[in-house]
Design a protein around this motif. Structure first.
Motif, short mmCIF file in Angstrom:
data_model
loop_
_atom_site.label_atom_id
_atom_site.label_comp_id
_atom_site.label_asym_id
_atom_site.label_seq_id
_atom_site.Cartn_x
_atom_site.Cartn_y
_atom_site.Cartn_z
N ARG A 4 14.98 94.20 62.82
CA ARG A 4 14.37 93.40 63.56
C ARG A 4 14.91 93.10 64.58
O ARG A 4 15.18 92.07 64.11
N ARG A 5 15.01 92.74 66.30
CA ARG A 5 15.13 91.46 66.63
C ARG A 5 13.82 92.14 68.05
O ARG A 5 14.04 92.61 68.57
N PHE A 6 14.02 90.82 68.07
CA PHE A 6 12.65 90.23 69.83
C PHE A 6 13.89 89.99 70.89
O PHE A 6 13.59 88.97 70.96
N TRP A 7 14.90 91.43 70.74
CA TRP A 7 15.50 91.21 71.80
C TRP A 7 15.39 92.70 73.43
O TRP A 7 16.19 92.05 73.84
N GLN A 8 14.37 92.60 73.11
CA GLN A 8 13.73 93.96 74.15
C GLN A 8 12.80 93.21 75.28
O GLN A 8 12.07 92.23 74.52
N GLY A 9 13.40 93.48 76.75
CA GLY A 9 12.08 93.07 77.37
C GLY A 9 10.92 93.97 77.43
O GLY A 9 11.04 94.96 77.03
N SER A 10 9.37 93.22 77.72
CA SER A 10 8.25 93.99 78.06
C SER A 10 7.89 93.94 79.46
O SER A 10 7.32 92.43 79.38
N HIS A 11 7.97 95.04 80.01
CA HIS A 11 7.58 94.64 81.63
C HIS A 11 6.37 95.24 81.25
O HIS A 11 5.74 95.26 82.67
N ASP A 12 6.09 95.95 80.13
CA ASP A 12 4.53 97.26 80.96
C ASP A 12 3.11 96.47 80.15
O ASP A 12 2.47 97.17 80.60
N HIS A 13 3.69 96.12 78.60
CA HIS A 13 2.86 96.24 77.60
C HIS A 13 2.40 94.36 77.54
O HIS A 13 1.52 94.10 77.64
N ARG A 14 3.73 93.88 76.92
CA ARG A 14 3.09 91.77 76.71
C ARG A 14 3.57 91.14 77.33
O ARG A 14 4.31 90.20 77.21
N GLY A 15 4.59 91.51 79.00
CA GLY A 15 4.41 91.05 79.76
C GLY A 15 4.28 91.83 81.33
O GLY A 15 3.72 92.72 81.36
N THR A 16 4.92 91.86 82.46
CA THR A 16 5.11 91.66 83.60
C THR A 16 6.71 92.25 83.82
O THR A 16 7.32 91.21 83.61
N PRO A 17 6.71 93.04 85.24
CA PRO A 17 8.16 93.06 85.78
C PRO A 17 8.88 91.96 86.39
O PRO A 17 9.56 91.62 86.14
N GLU A 18 7.60 90.80 86.93
CA GLU A 18 7.88 89.92 87.24
C GLU A 18 8.24 88.73 86.01
O GLU A 18 9.17 87.60 85.98
#
Length: 189
Positions: A50-64
């Motif tokens: 596991r690595r926290f290397w993926q962006g979340s634009h739709d669940h734990r963050g926003t597109p911006e």
């Protein structure tokens, strides 16, 4: 590759011909099962971590301001523990939407934790060539990013803290997750 992978997953991995499929969850799928399943068992896969290397634009963050969530990276000799869920193919309608932000379905062998044997299963992976990939950073940088991120599914910190607790409940040690959790907790007043 676009970070919306719904149609790509349907194209690449049609599953309609199967009665059921084992799905391996290594992140939020361990603690947030918002889908029906036929069976669930602790399992592991080899050669991945596991690595926290993926962006979340739709669940734990926003597109911006994307949050940081997990993906898997190849690591010879590594073992990643999670939960395996036996689901019907129609469940992937929901799962493909939930995991649409850069994740592709990949077949992999699953090994049971508390009984002998293995089976084939599916795991969602977000590779470095998807648009939402954020890549490596120090534990402190990842924790600071998670601390300030929030999306429609809630604060990014909730994802990390719930996962860390779920791994503890499974008696599983994941140094990457726990190191970032320690850094995050150190930021809190």
């Amino acid at each position: 590759m676009s970070h919306n992978t719904i149609s790509l997953n349907k194209q690449r991995q049609p599953l309609d011909h199967l009665d059921s499929v084992w799905l391996f969850g290594y992140g939020s799928l361990i603690y947030k099962t918002d889908f029906d399943y036929l069976d669930a068992k602790p399992a592991c896969i080899y050669g991945w971590q596991r690595r926290f290397w993926q962006g979340s634009h739709d669940h734990r963050g926003t597109p911006e301001a994307p949050g940081r969530v997990l993906t898997l990276i190849e690591e010879p000799g590594a073992r990643c523990v999670g939960m395996a869920y036996q689901v019907t193919p129609d469940t992937f309608e929901h799962l493909d939407h939930r995991e649409k932000n850069g994740y592709l379905r990949v077949f992999t062998p699953l090994h049971w934790l508390h009984e002998p044997g293995e089976t084939g299963g599916v795991v969602y992976l977000a590779s470095p060539d998807n648009e939402a990939y954020l890549g490596p950073a120090s534990d402190a940088e990842i924790a600071a990013h998670i601390a300030k991120s929030r999306g429609p599914s809630g604060p990014n910190s909730e994802y990390l803290l719930k996962l860390a607790q779920a791994l503890r409940d499974m008696n599983e040690q994941d140094e990457h997750v726990f190191a970032i959790e320690r850094q995050l907790l150190a930021l809190s007043p």
